[in-house]
Design a protein around this motif. Sequence first.
Motif, PDB file in Angstrom:
ATOM      1  N   VAL A  17       0.748  -1.343   0.031  1.00 41.29           N
ATOM      2  CA  VAL A  17      -0.231  -0.082   0.081  1.00 41.29           C
ATOM      3  C   VAL A  17       0.866   1.465  -0.040  1.00 41.29           C
ATOM      4  N   ARG A  19       3.040   4.293  -0.736  1.00 38.46           N
ATOM      5  CA  ARG A  19       2.854   4.979  -1.731  1.00 38.46           C
ATOM      6  C   ARG A  19       4.264   5.461  -2.717  1.00 38.46           C
ATOM      7  N   GLU A 183      -3.159   6.777  -9.739  1.00 41.71           N
ATOM      8  CA  GLU A 183      -2.204   6.640  -8.640  1.00 41.71           C
ATOM      9  C   GLU A 183      -1.623   5.148  -8.294  1.00 41.71           C
ATOM     10  N   LYS A 184      -2.712   4.274  -8.169  1.00 42.14           N
ATOM     11  CA  LYS A 184      -2.617   3.088  -7.766  1.00 42.14           C
ATOM     12  C   LYS A 184      -1.822   1.985  -8.751  1.00 42.14           C
ATOM     13  N   GLU A 185      -2.194   2.405 -10.049  1.00 44.30           N
ATOM     14  CA  GLU A 185      -1.468   1.438 -11.068  1.00 44.30           C
ATOM     15  C   GLU A 185      -0.019   2.170 -11.265  1.00 44.30           C
ATOM     16  N   ASP A 187       1.924   3.468  -9.087  1.00 39.87           N
ATOM     17  CA  ASP A 187       2.543   2.921  -7.793  1.00 39.87           C
ATOM     18  C   ASP A 187       3.036   1.456  -7.814  1.00 39.87           C
ATOM     19  N   ARG A 188       1.963   0.691  -8.547  1.00 43.81           N
ATOM     20  CA  ARG A 188       2.240  -0.701  -8.792  1.00 43.81           C
ATOM     21  C   ARG A 188       3.400  -1.089  -9.792  1.00 43.81           C
TER      22      ARG A 188
END
Length: 223
Positions: A17, A19, A183-185, A187-188
């Motif tokens: 999780v 960031r 943001e999530k994509e 960061d991954r």
Amino acid sequence: MPIYTSSSDSENEIAPVTRLFGRQRPIHAVLGGGKVADVLLWKNTKVSAALLIGVAVLWFLFEVVEYNFVTLFCHVSMTSMLLVFIWSRVADFFNWNDPKIPEIKLVESTIKEVASTFHAKFDQILSKLINVACGKDHLGHFILAICSLYIVSVIGTYFTFINLLFLVLLSLETLPFLYDRYEKEVDRLAYKAIRRAKRMLSRFDTQVLNKIPRGPVKEKKKF
């Protein structure tokens, strides 16, 4: 502080999780949380669009039309004065209202906010580079910084200052907005790329740097 922490080296594991760059605050707060952040993240759509269009028009005039600053300023001033003069004469003839020129006032707080935001980011990057150059950081970071600066210098030979400035402003207008939206994509993907880069640096450190012969460490004499 590491950017990401995980106990597994698998590429297919689910990204934590945490960031990007280990930040705890949202991107809006990182950018200052004020009017500058609203413009960069397109919270104020009209101002953001006007800024992007204005920068694009200036780039087109300077690079494509090949205006220089003095010529462009004089031509714009001449055209504006001519339009105002014609409008005033026509208004007197037809009993229209005189042209109303809006007053442009630069808010001191906004200028200070923009300056403080860029100053803080520049000071942070400069202090990081100084620590790397002084050997206070990992040797791999020093090599990475040298290689990155060399790549930027090579890229800079293919761009004029106006083109480079336009790309920087265009990036500031688009990258924060896209990151805030995906943001999530991001960061991954960044998590996987950073882990791969860390393994490469660790392998380079083990197979190359640690094999470089070093002389005996001399003890300092105590008086």
